[in-house]
Design a protein around this motif. Structure first.
Motif, PDB file in Angstrom:
ATOM      1  N   GLU B 135      11.208  33.735 -17.736  1.00  0.00           N
ATOM      2  CA  GLU B 135      12.269  33.630 -16.742  1.00  0.00           C
ATOM      3  C   GLU B 135      13.636  33.464 -17.389  1.00  0.00           C
ATOM      4  OE1 GLU B 135      10.943  32.102 -12.859  1.00  0.00           O
ATOM      5  OE2 GLU B 135       9.917  30.610 -14.073  1.00  0.00           O
ATOM      6  N   LEU B 138      16.787  33.167 -15.433  1.00  0.00           N
ATOM      7  CA  LEU B 138      17.207  31.927 -14.792  1.00  0.00           C
ATOM      8  C   LEU B 138      17.813  30.951 -15.800  1.00  0.00           C
ATOM      9  CD1 LEU B 138      14.244  31.298 -12.344  1.00  0.00           C
ATOM     10  CD2 LEU B 138      16.288  32.666 -12.035  1.00  0.00           C
ATOM     11  N   LEU B 139      17.803  31.358 -17.058  1.00  0.00           N
ATOM     12  CA  LEU B 139      18.387  30.507 -18.092  1.00  0.00           C
ATOM     13  C   LEU B 139      19.904  30.566 -17.963  1.00  0.00           C
ATOM     14  CD1 LEU B 139      17.010  28.969 -20.443  1.00  0.00           C
ATOM     15  CD2 LEU B 139      17.675  30.841 -21.908  1.00  0.00           C
ATOM     16  N   GLU B 140      20.557  29.470 -18.251  1.00  0.00           N
ATOM     17  CA  GLU B 140      22.005  29.485 -18.113  1.00  0.00           C
ATOM     18  C   GLU B 140      22.622  30.448 -19.111  1.00  0.00           C
ATOM     19  OE1 GLU B 140      23.883  25.632 -17.485  1.00  0.00           O
ATOM     20  OE2 GLU B 140      21.859  24.859 -17.282  1.00  0.00           O
ATOM     21  N   ASP B 141      23.664  31.108 -18.648  1.00  0.00           N
ATOM     22  CA  ASP B 141      24.230  32.205 -19.424  1.00  0.00           C
ATOM     23  C   ASP B 141      24.681  31.777 -20.815  1.00  0.00           C
ATOM     24  OD1 ASP B 141      23.712  34.196 -17.757  1.00  0.00           O
ATOM     25  OD2 ASP B 141      25.722  34.407 -16.942  1.00  0.00           O
ATOM     26  N   ASN B 178      11.688  38.307 -13.618  1.00  0.00           N
ATOM     27  CA  ASN B 178      11.573  39.187 -12.475  1.00  0.00           C
ATOM     28  C   ASN B 178      12.972  39.461 -11.947  1.00  0.00           C
ATOM     29  OD1 ASN B 178      11.046  40.456 -10.108  1.00  0.00           O
ATOM     30  ND2 ASN B 178       9.449  39.029  -9.463  1.00  0.00           N
ATOM     31  N   GLU B 180      14.161  40.616  -9.414  1.00  0.00           N
ATOM     32  CA  GLU B 180      14.449  40.310  -8.016  1.00  0.00           C
ATOM     33  C   GLU B 180      14.898  38.862  -7.834  1.00  0.00           C
ATOM     34  OE1 GLU B 180      11.410  41.247  -5.246  1.00  0.00           O
ATOM     35  OE2 GLU B 180      11.322  43.332  -5.929  1.00  0.00           O
ATOM     36  N   GLU B 181      14.638  38.046  -8.820  1.00  0.00           N
ATOM     37  CA  GLU B 181      15.006  36.640  -8.674  1.00  0.00           C
ATOM     38  C   GLU B 181      16.269  36.311  -9.428  1.00  0.00           C
ATOM     39  OE1 GLU B 181      11.664  34.409  -9.848  1.00  0.00           O
ATOM     40  OE2 GLU B 181      10.349  35.442  -8.451  1.00  0.00           O
ATOM     41  N   GLY B 182      17.021  37.302  -9.768  1.00  0.00           N
ATOM     42  CA  GLY B 182      18.242  37.059 -10.514  1.00  0.00           C
ATOM     43  C   GLY B 182      18.234  37.958 -11.722  1.00  0.00           C
ATOM     44  N   GLU B 183      19.373  38.525 -12.019  1.00  0.00           N
ATOM     45  CA  GLU B 183      19.417  39.491 -13.105  1.00  0.00           C
ATOM     46  C   GLU B 183      20.161  38.944 -14.295  1.00  0.00           C
ATOM     47  OE1 GLU B 183      19.603  43.548 -12.405  1.00  0.00           O
ATOM     48  OE2 GLU B 183      19.960  43.277 -10.275  1.00  0.00           O
ATOM     49  N   ARG B 185      22.972  39.565 -17.094  1.00  0.00           N
ATOM     50  CA  ARG B 185      24.185  40.365 -17.174  1.00  0.00           C
ATOM     51  C   ARG B 185      23.910  41.613 -18.012  1.00  0.00           C
ATOM     52  NH1 ARG B 185      28.493  37.759 -19.968  1.00  0.00           N
ATOM     53  NH2 ARG B 185      27.116  36.113 -20.665  1.00  0.00           N
ATOM     54  N   VAL B 314      23.397  50.680  -7.119  1.00  0.00           N
ATOM     55  CA  VAL B 314      22.530  50.032  -6.124  1.00  0.00           C
ATOM     56  C   VAL B 314      22.062  50.992  -5.046  1.00  0.00           C
ATOM     57  CG1 VAL B 314      22.678  47.565  -5.955  1.00  0.00           C
ATOM     58  CG2 VAL B 314      24.696  48.930  -5.492  1.00  0.00           C
TER      59      VAL B 314
END
Lengths: 563, 333
Positions: B135, B138-141, B178, B180-183, B185, B314
């Motif tokens: 994931e 979801l890790l901070e940028d 995934n 769909e749960e956040g991309e 950059r 998109v």
């Protein structure tokens, strides 16, 4: 067992708990939803057979994983190690309350411990909002999820101490594996973990019943306990209707013995039976969502970037007394500075035996403070087309202005996108500046067509930029939903409608929180459809003024609340 | 959970190939795995680490230094004797703090003796092995930035809390998530060498086969591992031979031209795409034991090397893989 009502959700939860107690490592754990007396009884009953260790939500890494006990080390003058909760709970399970609010940091640690077979978990999920849920990465790794919100049971639960063992049960045969796999496919359960859990659950049920191989009833039970709560779709009806004389499986996993002549027929229909059993066991609220064609709502916190932790980053302020835990960082220089004046006194107290360079006490410790940055950016996309402008634009402007005034107080930010004619424009990038926002709003003219798709895309792009910077974004779209300009700026309702749907789906795919405020005088179906396509909420406000819009937005989207 | 043998993983060929290529040529820059939960992403990454032969590292060295590292970083390691240890596999938990990742001031020593010592973090632990981040989206940028930066430079430089430390940190970064749960950059995605898409196998027979293997492994991990040891050994030899062959292989002008044309046709921005494509084709050729890098290798690896570098539209629902395959069909027939 003191249970009489087989239809009560507690019945299955008790079964799941017995399986869990049989082999906590195999099943990983269980999620218990809903704060009913039944859940308390179940947890109490489970605690009799599995050692449960409470895991508070504010646990720090040192306590969770083990490490140096700073306070004890300081007073003893030598490093004192402490075991972590995960190790202390070995052989038993950790019990986490309010799991829907669990910190991702803790969830990450627990996921690792589960993957290494070092832990077992019982999560208590008290979510009331549809978008609250325990971290999916954790629930995915726990075999059972029991919905106890509607249980009417209140008596004490007694779990029989497990007699059998998993090892005594034969591996599932091919027919059983095939039937489980087919059932998972019919329910849209893609994860192989779920499938593996289901197989082990079937064997576990056989073990509990003292059988050495899983029977049909065991498979049915496994499907009910493991696969049904994970359904993402309703099983499709077969072309040929299932034979009428096929009785539905006994709901309580009662054994029914089949004669050998029927064996063949039974195996052929095994997956049908399992699918039927699963259908009957899908929790009611999930069923309602699936029937509407909606996939279950994910925990939105997973999609919209990390939440701010004011204690760990941002602009450094100063130091204050406190323990460096839960991500708070020690301010070393300040801590030393606090300790220095006491050295003479402490050295006298400690006597000659202590040769530490500096004697520190817990009260010397200082932690760094950081300035909290804006938690959330609310992006307003305002329909300034002729149709919307006539009556509502002034109200929309007023609402944004009010929100902004509030944002000034709560440190959240606002951005403004307007769409009219054949284009959408970012009038105001995320800001807290009242004057800039007022000016941008005042200069916003009305009139022209409704390029809704363009407006949605522009708003989404702003939201993505916000999320990329680690903040979370929410969209508030004020429109009448009547798009008549396509994404390329050309007029025409059919294409405009298609493009709008695509743009709305893109917003849903990104998992951005959204709210559609229908500002048309007589709301039609368009606004609600738009909200559904975005996976967002919908509000119709035919005769609202600015204050009412603001109140409604606040009710649905508590902007003042620091995320 | 007992480590699952790499060769016993059913299907997921693209992911397995990408991991092997990264093992042959770690300079490719890591593998990003897109896909749902429960598709065997972490199992495969872990299995690969378990498969690789042990490395020689300075005894007791917290950084796992090799002899070359000892020479290059005399400050961190000294001259300890070499001892064999397993290839490190570090699982970076979501929500890990920056301190834990890059290392920090050793609090205990600072407080007890006033000594300014560095406590190595996960980057040090991952040196010469794998760093797996489930994931990652979801890790901070700022953490992702930092990881990619270290992965690219092979060195962790810490300048904070009064510390000034430089230590080797060469690892293969494996991210999964995934979309769909956040991309991620696009800038970050571009830094990954290869990307693969994994899906839960839909075929019932495949799923049954997986369940059976997992159950067998649970029941008796030792004999299960023994049963697959031969197959794993074959893969290991392939990787070792590929590694040895890699420096001798060079992509010819025709392959370079193919790579450039393909990148242009699909609109993959930047030179990184071309370079990775070329390197990956070379690593694949090495893994296959081929004498030279050919268009065949390029075609086989192009989707993995390029799919995450295409500009996303998109409104265009066509997947990246389809666009690449189509472009290759038009270019190479």
């Amino acid at each position: 067992m003191s249970l009489t009502d087989a239809a009560d959700p507690l019945h299955d939860a008790v079964l799941a708990a017995r399986l869990f107690a049989l082999s906590p490592r195999t099943f990983g754990g269980m999620v218990l939803r809903g704060g009913s007396p039944a859940r308390d009884a179940l947890v109490a009953g489970l605690g009799e057979v599995v050692a449960l260790r409470r895991l508070p939500g504010h646990v720090d890494d040192e306590r969770l994983l083990g490490g140096i006990d700073l306070a004890a080390s300081l007073s003893a003058g030598r490093p004192i190690r402490q075991r972590g909760l995960i190790d202390e709970a070995t052989g038993g399970a950790l019990l986490a309350g309010m799991a829907e609010r669990m910190d991702t940091r803790i969830a990450g640690r627990l996921v690792q411990a589960l993957d290494d077979d070092r832990a077992a978990l019982v999560l208590l999920d008290d979510a009331t909002e549809p978008d609250e849920a325990p971290p999916v990465s954790l629930t995915e790794r726990l075999a059972f999820a029991c919905e106890l919100t509607h249980s009417r049971e209140w008596r004490a639960v007694e779990l029989d101490a497990a007699k059998g063992t998993l090892a005594a049960v034969a591996p599932l045969d091919d027919d059983a594996l095939r039937a489980l796999a087919a059932t998972a496919a019919a329910l849209g359960v893609d994860s192989l973990r779920a499938l593996i859990f289901a197989g082990e659950a079937a064997r576990g049920l056989a073990a509990l019943a003292g059988r050495d191989a899983a029977s049909k009833a065991d498979l049915t039970g496994a499907v009910r306990l493991v696969l049904a709560p994970r359904a993402t779709q309703l099983p499709q009806e077969e072309d040929a209707a299932p034979p009428e004389d096929q009785p539905p499986p006994p709901p309580d996993g009662e054994r029914d013995e089949q004669s050998d002549s029927e064996q063949q027929q039974q195996e052929l229909d095994l997956s049908d039976i399992l699918v039927e059993a699963a259908k009957a066991a899908i929790p009611a609220d999930l069923l309602a969502q699936l029937a509407q064609g909606n996939a279950p709502r994910r925990s939105s916190s997973s999609g919209t970037g990390q939440k701010r932790k004011a204690a760990t980053r941002g602009k450094p302020l100063g130091a204050r007394p406190g323990m460096p835990r839960g991500g708070a960082k020690l301010a070393l220089i300040d801590s030393l500075r606090a300790a220095v004046p006491w050295q003479a006194v402490r050295r006298r107290e400690a006597g000659a035996g202590n040769d530490a360079a500096i004697l520190m006490r817990k009260e010397d410790l200082r932690i760094r403070r950081f300035e909290e940055r804006a938690a959330r950016v609310t992006i307003f996309a305002v329909d300034a087309s002729g149709s919307a402008a006539a009556a509502r634009l002034a109200e929309a402007k007023g609402a944004v202005e009010l929100m902004l005034g509030q944002a000034y107080v709560t440190r959240s930010e606002v951005a403004l996108v307007a769409f009219r004619g054949s284009s959408a424009e970012l009038l105001l990038p995320p800001t807290r500046s009242l004057t800039r926002a007022r000016r941008a709003l005042a200069e916003l003219p009305g009139g022209g067509g409704t390029p809704l798709a363009l407006g949605l895309n522009a708003a989404r792009e702003v939201a993505e930029a916000v999320i990329a910077r680690g903040r979370s974004a929410a969209l508030v779209i004020l429109t009448d939903g009547r798009a008549n300009i396509a994404a390329d700026g050309s007029p025409g309702r059919p294409q405009a409608k298609l493009d709008t749907e695509a743009a709305a789906r893109a917003i849903m795919a990104r998992g951005i929180d959204s709210l559609v405020v229908d500002i048309s005088a007589r709301p039609g179906p368009e606004g609600a459809e738009l909200a559904r396509a975005m996976g967002g909420r919908y509000l119709a406000l035919p005769r609202a003024d600015a204050r009412m819009i603001q109140a409604a937005i606040n009710a649905v989207q508590p902007i003042g609340k620091a995320a | 959970m007992a480590r699952f043998p790499f060769s016993a993983i059913v299907g997921q060929d693209e992911m397995k190939l990408a991991l092997l290529i990264a093992a042959v040529d770690p300079s490719i820059g890591g593998v990003m795995v897109f896909g749902d939960r429960g598709t065997g992403k972490s199992t495969a990454a872990r299995a690969l680490a378990g498969l690789l032969p042990p490395i020689m590292a300075a005894d007791g060295c917290l950084y796992g230094c090799s002899t070359q590292d000892q020479a290059r970083y005399p400050g961190v390691c000294g001259t300890g004797k070499m001892k064999s240890r397993a290839v490190p596999f570090v699982d970076l938990p979501l929500g890990a703090t920056e301190d834990r990742v890059i290392g920090s001031l050793d609090l205990e020593r600072a407080l007890r003796s006033g000594e300014k010592a560095f406590e190595p973090g996960l980057l040090a632990k991952a040196h010469r092995g794998f760093l797996y981040i489930d994931e990652i989206n979801l890790l901070e940028d700022h953490l992702v930035d930092l990881l990619l930066d270290v992965a690219a430079s092979g060195e962790n430089v810490v300048e904070r809390e009064g510390l000034s430390v430089r230590h080797p940190a060469k690892f293969v970064l494996i991210g999964s998530g995934n979309p769909e749960e956040g991309e991620l950059r696009p800038q970050l995605l571009d830094r990954f060498g290869l990307s693969v898409e994994v899906r839960s196998p839909k075929d019932i027979e495949v799923r049954i086969a997986i369940m059976r293997l997992v159950a067998e492994n649970e029941r008796d991990p030792e004999s299960f591992a023994a049963r697959w040891a031969g197959e794993d050994e074959k893969i290991l030899k392939r990787v070792a031979k590929g590694k040895a062959r890699l420096p001798k292989l060079e992509a010819g002008d025709d392959v370079l031209r193919d790579a450039a044309e393909l990148c242009l046709a699909v609109g993959a921005d930047g030179l990184r795409g071309e370079l990775t494509l070329m390197r990956a084709a070379r690593a694949l050729a090495a893994l296959d034991g081929a004498k030279s890098v050919t268009r065949k290798h390029l075609i086989a690896i192009a989707p993995s090397a390029l799919r995450h570098r295409l500009r996303r539209d998109v409104l265009d629902e066509t997947g990246s893989t389809v666009r690449i395959t189509r472009a290759m069909g038009e270019l190479f027939g």
